[in-house]
Design an enzyme around this catalytic site. Structure first.
Site, PDB file in Angstrom:
ATOM      1  CD  GLU A 143      -4.064   2.309  -5.880  1.00  0.00           C
ATOM      2  OE1 GLU A 143      -4.995   1.464  -5.804  1.00  0.00           O
ATOM      3  OE2 GLU A 143      -2.896   2.035  -5.590  1.00  0.00           O
TER       4      GLU A 143
ATOM      5  CG  HIS B 184      -3.613  -1.738  -6.614  1.00  0.00           C
ATOM      6  ND1 HIS B 184      -4.162  -0.980  -5.624  1.00  0.00           N
ATOM      7  CD2 HIS B 184      -3.340  -2.942  -6.052  1.00  0.00           C
ATOM      8  CE1 HIS B 184      -4.223  -1.682  -4.500  1.00  0.00           C
ATOM      9  NE2 HIS B 184      -3.720  -2.882  -4.733  1.00  0.00           N
TER      10      HIS B 184
ATOM     11  NE  ARG C 182      -4.144  -1.736   0.162  1.00  0.00           N
ATOM     12  CZ  ARG C 182      -4.142  -2.925  -0.408  1.00  0.00           C
ATOM     13  NH1 ARG C 182      -3.050  -3.333  -1.060  1.00  0.00           N
ATOM     14  NH2 ARG C 182      -5.197  -3.715  -0.351  1.00  0.00           N
TER      15      ARG C 182
END
Length: 323
Positions: free
Chosen positions: A265, A285, A236
């Site tokens: 994001e 991601h 993260r």
């Protein structure tokens, strides 16, 4: 139940074996991301259950107050994107399996892919050959290098196994309890936090994002890293102090970063200073984005939906909301 699944961007779930677990429910799958809270509330007006795709959508108090029919949110992993207190106030149960079934091999594989990409200059070499320029530089081998793994969990241990297969030396850093487990398992702990960052050719982060771990990697930590070192983050972005990674790359410590996660994001601003930095390798991601991992994770999520529908919910985060 009226089940709404959010953010299945490539309409993948309907093709997976786990989707049959929702037979008997009225299922709506949304294949785009709706950032506007009011518009999202209109979409979900009839929803009794919302299934989240990791952290792609934030669940706020304002959204919950617009959803009087909602009774269940089902997801997997941690929940920094969900206002749990507001869920409880609105009588919405949050269910989330944080343990899961084994390690996330997809994320471990991507972690290692990013290490190879950085050390062997893969993005630059590929761009060079496609431009008709052949080789653009000289990379470095992984064999004999020191891999520093921050966080002694299942995913980190899988990455360590991969590293040893490549002939790397593995050292660890973690919480005090984590370091004790490392030593008990016969593994190597760095002499100090500073030595961990200074002596590792590659540092890879494998921690869950919690209030305790947010910003745990500081500017001082990154300043310890060698100009030839690489920081890898497939966990993260919030594990790194705000602004610290960009400042560190500007200072040349570490020399490169390879990341799969961002503070915002989806990150779609090509001019973002971190994303645009020449010493950053980035993926959007995708650590968990494989059909195999989706099927495993959503089997857990859909099992939570069925357990709730049967009156015996599992993996309850705020059990007082059920009743």
């Amino acid at each position: 139940m009226k089940v709404h699944i959010l953010d299945d961007w490539f309409d993948t779930l309907r093709s997976l074996p786990c989707f049959r677990m929702l037979d008997g429910h009225e299922v709506t799958v949304w294949t785009d991301h709706e950032p506007d809270e009011e518009a999202l509330a209109r979409r979900l007006a009839e929803a009794e259950c919302v299934v989240l795709f990791r952290e792609r959508t934030k669940i706020t108090r304002g959204l919950l107050e617009r959803l009087p029919n909602l009774r269940l949110i089902s997801q997997r992993g941690t929940w920094p994107h969900v206002d749990v207190e507001a869920c409880t106030d609105q009588g919405v149960l949050l269910c989330s399996n944080t343990g899961g079934d084994g390690a996330n091999y997809a994320a471990a594989e991507l972690t290692f892919a990013l290490m190879l990409a950085a050390m062997r200059q893969l993005p630059q070499q590929m761009a060079s050959v496609k431009a008709g320029n052949w080789q653009m530089g000289v990379g470095r081998s992984l064999r004999g290098r020191v891999l520093g793994l921050y966080g002694y969990g299942r995913l980190g241990r899988v990455v360590a196994d991969y590293a040893r297969a490549f002939g790397m030396q593995v050292v660890w850093w973690a919480s005090e309890a984590g370091r004790a487990r490392v030593l008990a398992d016969g593994e190597t702990v760095a002499e100090s936090r500073a030595a961990f960052f200074a002596q590792s050719d590659i540092v890879s982060l494998h921690l869950r994002l919690t209030p305790e771990t947010r910003g745990i990697v500081t500017a001082e930590d990154l300043a310890q890293m060698s100009p030839r070192s690489v920081l890898v983050n497939t966990s993260r972005a919030g594990l790194i102090a705000p602004g610290a990674l960009l400042a560190a790359l500007e200072a040349g410590h570490p020399g490169q970063a390879a990341v799969d996660v961002f503070d915002r994001e989806p990150e779609t601003d090509a001019t973002d200073p971190l994303l645009a930095h020449p010493n950053l390798i980035a993926t959007p991601h995708i650590g968990y984005v494989t059909e195999d991992e989706f099927d495993k994770q959503f089997s857990d999520i859909f099992a939570q939906v069925n357990a709730y529908a049967e009156g015996s919910p599992i993996h309850m985060v705020n059990p007082s909301a059920f009743g």
